[in-house]
Design an enzyme around this catalytic site. Structure first.
Site, short mmCIF file in Angstrom:
data_model
loop_
_atom_site.label_atom_id
_atom_site.label_comp_id
_atom_site.label_asym_id
_atom_site.label_seq_id
_atom_site.Cartn_x
_atom_site.Cartn_y
_atom_site.Cartn_z
N ASP A 11 13.03 -2.49 17.28
CA ASP A 11 14.28 -2.01 17.73
C ASP A 11 13.96 -1.64 19.15
O ASP A 11 13.11 -0.92 19.38
CB ASP A 11 14.75 -0.72 17.03
CG ASP A 11 15.58 -0.99 15.93
OD1 ASP A 11 15.97 -2.16 15.43
OD2 ASP A 11 15.61 -0.17 14.85
N ASP A 130 26.21 -4.10 9.47
CA ASP A 130 25.77 -2.78 9.38
C ASP A 130 26.77 -2.13 8.83
O ASP A 130 28.12 -2.03 9.04
CB ASP A 130 25.75 -2.13 10.81
CG ASP A 130 24.60 -2.64 11.80
OD1 ASP A 130 23.57 -3.16 10.98
OD2 ASP A 130 24.83 -2.66 13.11
#
Length: 251
Positions: A11, A130
């Site tokens: 990330d 998500d």
């Protein structure tokens, strides 16, 4: 039986690898290139590079960093964050990506999945989903988890499959960074009803969690960050543990 994959995830924000909890409270997790080299040498099956603020800030992925990473790793590289058009997907491939991950743009413009798949092949298209549990329902969120959508997770998974996605990256926002284990309930609901591979993401805290993601969640691959970034476990340790418990992995 196809080997199960172990996939570390970078990330990326402001040129560094970061990690948070429930998509919030980011902390530094090291140099992008150092982590990429480490995972390449560690026998990771693939590597995911996600520019986590690109969609939120309505900009393209940091392609200069992608190019540097692609020059250091010899495993499949998936790039996501700000992939909002066929042109941006093309740019990512030119900079060394093997696959692109689309999330926010896929929800706002579902046909984008088909257009990228038609041009580059379904095998190059990963749709990141998500999900967060809201009143007992798994709701798809976009913009780094900031915005709920009208889609329920299973419904959206089937839709992206029909549109040409080659793989689904399923992240539980409720479990992300908590190290409490994957949400195997929603993982199983999706993995057992689509015919494309599903990557488990969000919540891996120990090697048992990886195992349960495969056995209880029926995942095809397990993505993790915290347990590998901070060297709690190595990729080799994870694979040896899984093999000892009967999971087919590449070693």
């Amino acid at each position: 039986m196809l080997a199960k994959r172990i996939i570390p995830c970078l990330d990326v924000r402001d040129g560094r690898v970061v990690k948070g909890i429930n998509f919030e409270g980011l902390r530094d997790a090291g140099s992008i290139l150092e982590q990429a080299r480490f995972y390449n040498n560690e026998m990771a099956d693939e590597l995911v590079f996600l520019d986590i603020s690109a969609s939120l800030e309505s900009r393209r992925t940091t392609l200069e960093e992608v190019l540097k990473v692609s020059g250091e790793v010899f495993i499949p590289l998936t790039v996501g964050g700000g992939i909002s058009s066929v042109e941006r997907a093309h740019d990512a491939f030119l900079h060394g990506a093997d696959k692109v991950s689309v999330n926010t743009a896929a929800v706002s413009e579902p046909e984008l999945i088909s257009r990228i798949a038609e041009k580059f092949g379904s095998q190059a298209v990963v749709v990141a989903i998500d999900v967060k549990k809201v009143d007992g329902r798994y709701i798809v969120h976009t913009h780094s988890g900031k915005k709920p959508t009208e889609y329920e997770a299973v419904e959206w998974a089937h839709k992206v499959q029909e549109l040409g996605a080659g793989e689904i990256l399923l992240t539980s926002m409720d479990r992300d960074g908590t190290q409490e284990g994957y949400d195997n309930e929603i993982l199983k609901m999706i993995s057992t009803t689509v015919h494309i591979p599903v990557i488990a993401s969000g919540g891996a805290g120990n090697l048992e969690h990886l195992y349960r993601g495969f056995t209880d969640g029926h995942a095809d691959a397990a993505l993790a960050a915290s347990i590998f970034h901070f060297r709690t476990y190595s990729i080799r340790q994870a694979k040896e543990y899984l093999r000892e418990r009967g999971i087919t992995v590449r070693l």
